[in-house]
Write a protein that holds these residues in place. Sequence first.
Motif, PDB file in Angstrom:
ATOM      1  N   ARG A   1      25.137 -14.965 -33.924  1.00 10.28           N
ATOM      2  CA  ARG A   1      24.825 -13.578 -34.269  1.00 10.28           C
ATOM      3  C   ARG A   1      23.821 -13.551 -35.408  1.00 10.28           C
ATOM      4  NH1 ARG A   1      25.446 -10.136 -30.621  1.00 10.28           N
ATOM      5  NH2 ARG A   1      25.539  -8.449 -32.180  1.00 10.28           N
TER       6      ARG A   1
ATOM      7  N   ASP B   1      27.777  -5.916 -31.865  1.00 13.87           N
ATOM      8  CA  ASP B   1      28.825  -6.260 -30.911  1.00 13.87           C
ATOM      9  C   ASP B   1      30.149  -5.623 -31.338  1.00 13.87           C
ATOM     10  OD1 ASP B   1      29.930  -7.818 -32.943  1.00 13.87           O
ATOM     11  OD2 ASP B   1      29.624  -9.737 -31.930  1.00 13.87           O
TER      12      ASP B   1
ATOM     13  N   ASN C   1      19.926  -8.900 -30.454  1.00 14.00           N
ATOM     14  CA  ASN C   1      20.357 -10.225 -30.906  1.00 14.00           C
ATOM     15  C   ASN C   1      19.831 -11.314 -29.982  1.00 14.00           C
ATOM     16  OD1 ASN C   1      22.291 -11.497 -33.019  1.00 14.00           O
ATOM     17  ND2 ASN C   1      22.805 -12.545 -31.114  1.00 14.00           N
TER      18      ASN C   1
END
Length: 331
Positions: free
Chosen positions: A31, A235, A97
């Motif tokens: 991430r 997320d 991302n």
Amino acid sequence: MTRLILTTDSSAAGALERRGLDDLVIAIGRRLVWGPLPSGAEFEAFFAPRKSQPRGLHWLDDTPPWRPEKSGAKDRGLIELLAESDSVELWIGPEPNAQLILLWLLEHWGSGSVAGSKIVMRHLDIAVGGIDPQQLAKLNPPAVQITHDHLELAGRAWRAYRASTPKGWIELIKADLSLPQLGPCAWDLLEELPSVATGLGATETRMLELIAPGEVQPFDVFPGHQKRNERRVFDYWEVGALLDGLARCPWPAVSGLDEGPFSLAMHEDAGRHELYKRSRLRLTELGTAVLAGEEDFRRHNPIQRWWGGTELNGDRLWRWDAEGRSLIAPA
């Protein structure tokens, strides 16, 4: 080895491997849109052969160990594995991302003088994690060969994202971009900077919009496939932290969140998790004023967050002017 396939979603990696081809499929799930970025040394070690890198700081950490072991790739560095492959395919979706991981990969290859002739990008219009595995396994999206221009652009973009201010990032995207999904990704990320009007990013603002009618449950405001919150930057865990930030702060914009914080410990406690899911959310008076553009959430509540290499806090609060599509530097 015939072909190395890189993606950013573990379920997609499994689907691509099940196509029955003699491939090694690796998912890179790091991430990059949340929290501080790794140090320069950690970035350098990420794609290197495994030595003493902590868990989560090696490119093979998001792939089941048996998969690289079966292909003789255990603990290998990316460059050396690429050199042994006949070709490399990038199955990377448009979500921010994933696009940042693409920039990182191309920057790494460019700095290592890797021949682009081996590498192709598969053009995907939706996140690979959002495609049904059976459908994904049958896809044959157009392939574009990586060129020197791609590598040069990726290097500039990656350095701009890692910089201590967002100024280089916005200057970069005003230029003609040869990576087709980079432009939308760049704007999506900029929209997550605190708004000049409300102090909130686009995902937080969308959450307030969905809560405004009242009596809304928490997971109704989370993004996802066919969900009303169409934002795609953060997320599940990151959105949970954003909702905590709106509800569990000195001057909340949201009331009614009955459990928290949004952590693994809460999820592992069935009672607490059920209480969280059953919460009924409403906007506070401040939340209503913020959503109307009449109040600035950051005048009442602190911020400590990262946007790439930019630390956002009370003294260094870069903001985004959506109407003028411009950055506002800290006062």
